[in-house]
Design an enzyme around this catalytic site. Structure first.
Site, short mmCIF file in Angstrom:
data_model
loop_
_atom_site.label_atom_id
_atom_site.label_comp_id
_atom_site.label_asym_id
_atom_site.label_seq_id
_atom_site.Cartn_x
_atom_site.Cartn_y
_atom_site.Cartn_z
N LEU A 53 -1.45 10.09 2.84
CA LEU A 53 -1.86 9.42 1.60
C LEU A 53 -1.80 7.92 1.87
CD1 LEU A 53 -0.91 10.15 -2.06
CD2 LEU A 53 -0.83 7.81 -1.20
N ILE A 54 -2.90 7.24 1.60
CA ILE A 54 -3.00 5.80 1.88
C ILE A 54 -3.31 5.08 0.57
CG2 ILE A 54 -4.17 4.03 3.27
CD1 ILE A 54 -5.18 6.47 5.03
N CYS A 100 -7.40 1.92 -0.66
CA CYS A 100 -8.47 2.31 0.28
C CYS A 100 -9.85 1.83 -0.14
CB CYS A 100 -8.49 3.83 0.45
SG CYS A 100 -7.07 4.47 1.33
N SER A 101 -9.95 0.98 -1.15
CA SER A 101 -11.29 0.56 -1.60
C SER A 101 -11.92 -0.42 -0.64
CB SER A 101 -11.21 -0.05 -3.00
OG SER A 101 -10.52 -1.29 -2.96
N SER A 102 -11.12 -1.04 0.25
CA SER A 102 -11.68 -2.03 1.17
C SER A 102 -10.70 -2.28 2.31
CB SER A 102 -11.98 -3.35 0.44
OG SER A 102 -10.77 -3.91 -0.03
N GLY A 103 -11.14 -3.11 3.26
CA GLY A 103 -10.26 -3.67 4.28
C GLY A 103 -9.50 -2.67 5.13
N GLY A 119 -7.08 -0.59 4.47
CA GLY A 119 -6.88 0.76 3.90
C GLY A 119 -8.09 1.64 4.10
N TYR A 122 4.08 -15.07 -1.21
CA TYR A 122 3.52 -13.92 -0.50
C TYR A 122 4.44 -13.51 0.66
CZ TYR A 122 0.41 -11.18 2.48
OH TYR A 122 -0.14 -10.19 3.26
N1 LIG Z 1 -6.38 -9.67 5.45
C1 LIG Z 1 -5.34 -10.29 5.96
O1 LIG Z 1 -5.47 -11.38 6.51
C2 LIG Z 1 -3.98 -9.62 5.92
C3 LIG Z 1 -3.03 -10.07 6.84
C4 LIG Z 1 -1.76 -9.46 6.87
C5 LIG Z 1 -1.47 -8.44 5.99
N2 LIG Z 1 -2.42 -8.03 5.08
C6 LIG Z 1 -2.01 -6.93 4.18
O2 LIG Z 1 -2.84 -5.81 4.47
C7 LIG Z 1 -2.96 -5.00 3.30
C8 LIG Z 1 -4.43 -4.71 3.06
O3 LIG Z 1 -5.10 -5.95 2.83
P1 LIG Z 1 -6.65 -6.17 3.20
O4 LIG Z 1 -6.73 -7.36 4.08
O5 LIG Z 1 -7.27 -4.92 3.64
O6 LIG Z 1 -7.20 -6.66 1.77
P2 LIG Z 1 -8.22 -6.01 0.73
O7 LIG Z 1 -9.52 -5.77 1.41
O8 LIG Z 1 -8.19 -6.91 -0.45
O9 LIG Z 1 -7.55 -4.61 0.36
C9 LIG Z 1 -6.42 -4.55 -0.48
C10 LIG Z 1 -6.43 -3.24 -1.20
O10 LIG Z 1 -5.28 -3.19 -2.09
C11 LIG Z 1 -5.74 -2.66 -3.31
N3 LIG Z 1 -4.86 -2.97 -4.43
C12 LIG Z 1 -4.55 -4.18 -4.95
N4 LIG Z 1 -3.72 -4.02 -5.99
C13 LIG Z 1 -3.50 -2.69 -6.13
C14 LIG Z 1 -2.74 -1.89 -7.01
N5 LIG Z 1 -2.02 -2.42 -8.01
N6 LIG Z 1 -2.74 -0.54 -6.84
C15 LIG Z 1 -3.46 0.03 -5.85
N7 LIG Z 1 -4.22 -0.66 -5.00
C16 LIG Z 1 -4.24 -2.02 -5.14
C17 LIG Z 1 -7.13 -3.19 -3.48
O11 LIG Z 1 -7.82 -2.37 -4.40
P3 LIG Z 1 -8.75 -2.84 -5.61
O12 LIG Z 1 -10.14 -2.60 -5.12
O13 LIG Z 1 -8.37 -1.93 -6.72
O14 LIG Z 1 -8.45 -4.29 -5.90
C18 LIG Z 1 -7.66 -3.03 -2.06
O15 LIG Z 1 -8.13 -1.73 -1.84
C19 LIG Z 1 -2.27 -5.77 2.16
O16 LIG Z 1 -0.97 -5.24 1.96
C20 LIG Z 1 -2.19 -7.20 2.71
O17 LIG Z 1 -1.10 -7.90 2.15
C21 LIG Z 1 -3.66 -8.59 5.03
#
Ligand SMILES: NC(=O)c1ccc[n+]([C@@H]2O[C@H](COP(=O)([O-])OP(=O)(O)OC[C@H]3O[C@@H](n4cnc5c(N)ncnc54)[C@H](OP(=O)(O)O)[C@@H]3O)[C@@H](O)[C@H]2O)c1
Length: 247
Positions: free
Chosen positions: A5-6, A9-12, A14, A140
């Site tokens: 379970l992840i 997952c809507s983007s990035g 996940g 953060y």
């Molecule tokens: N990108 C970077 O540079 C980076 C670097 C280090 C770590 N990270 C970490 O990696 C993880 C994934 O980030 P990403 O870069 O893939 O960003 P992302 O594309 O914005 O994906 C984040 C995901 O979290 C979801 N989300 C936000 N709030 C939520 C909630 N209350 N309940 C359930 N889902 C929720 C979003 O869904 P919605 O569509 O519903 O908003 C989206 O699917 C995060 O934990 C982030 O802190 C990111």
């Protein structure tokens, strides 16, 4: 066949992690706040389930809907960039609700089934900022540091029941939606006094020397989920690996 379970997952990261585990032959429960089946492979092994990690009713409903799981990946997270003195505490609290308390609530909800079966893995996605805290991301960084301590402690506590708890520490990926998933505009959080300091930092974000790809993170989560050694930390992406080696 194992089930993962992840969250988020809507983007990035996940979304890519859901695709990766599916390609690896696992059952995948891809959770997101607004379910979308069209972004994932159509398959009996891929289920999309609604889940908001800040809502305990939503957590309970999602876990009831998906049945037993073998691995939980706490990936959902939001960002908040700016000078700390300009960050409204209401947004700092929201950040912790998702990045910190959301992870804790999800973990607490799956522990009973993992403990009863004496198996299971929790993979918590933090960030390379925990390896080298960077300016303009104090709240953060704190939200992710809290999960690093939480995970380290829990790894001992649940290890007594053969349940593994792991960290994946991704580097910076400009290609995900992460930079846009904040309710605040960055410009609002940089008071004039910080402008000269912030300029070069934001220029570095715009032209990074090394970046992490979604596939780097998916592979690191896969390794963490399948790891049977005591390894706690799995840095993901070349920038995160370099920071881990330097620290
Ligand atoms: N990108 C970077 O540079 C980076 C670097 C280090 C770590 N990270 C970490 O990696 C993880 C994934 O980030 P990403 O870069 O893939 O960003 P992302 O594309 O914005 O994906 C984040 C995901 O979290 C979801 N989300 C936000 N709030 C939520 C909630 N209350 N309940 C359930 N889902 C929720 C979003 O869904 P919605 O569509 O519903 O908003 C989206 O699917 C995060 O934990 C982030 O802190 C990111």
């Amino acid at each position: 066949m194992k089930t993962v379970l992840i969250t988020g997952c809507s983007s990035g990261y996940g979304l890519e992690t859901a695709r990766h585990f599916h390609a690896g032959g696992w059952n995948v429960v891809a959770t997101m706040r607004s379910p979308r089946q069209d972004i994932l492979p159509r398959s009996e092994r891929m289920r999309v389930v609604a889940l908001d990690v800040t809502n305990e009713d939503s957590i309970a409903a999602a876990l009831a809907a998906c049945g037993p799981i073998d691995v939980l990946v706490n990936n959902a997270g939001i960002g908040l960039v700016g000078a700390f003195e300009a960050m409204p505490m209401v947004h700092v609290r929201k950040l912790f609700e998702t990045n910190t308390f959301g992870v804790m609530a999800m973990t607490q909800a799956v522990i009973p089934q993992f403990r009863a079966r004496r198996s299971g893995v929790v993979v918590n996605v933090t960030s390379s900022v925990t390896l080298a805290p960077m300016p303009l991301a104090a709240a953060y960084t704190a939200s992710k540091m809290a999960i690093e301590g939480f995970t380290g402690s829990l790894a001992h506590e649940l290890g007594a029941f053969d349940v593994r708890v792991k960290l994946v520490e991704p580097g910076y990926a400009p290609s995900t939606r992460f930079a846009h998933n904040t309710e605040l505009r960055v410009g609002d959080l940089i008071p004039e006094a910080y402008a000269g300091f912030a300029g070069p930092i934001f220029a570095g974000f715009a032209t990074p020397e090394m970046v992490t790809k979604e596939t780097d993170v998916a592979e690191a989560v896969w390794l963490a989920a399948n790891d049977v050694s005591g390894q706690l930390r799995f840095p993901a992406g070349p920038d995160a690996v370099a920071l881990a080696q330097a620290s």
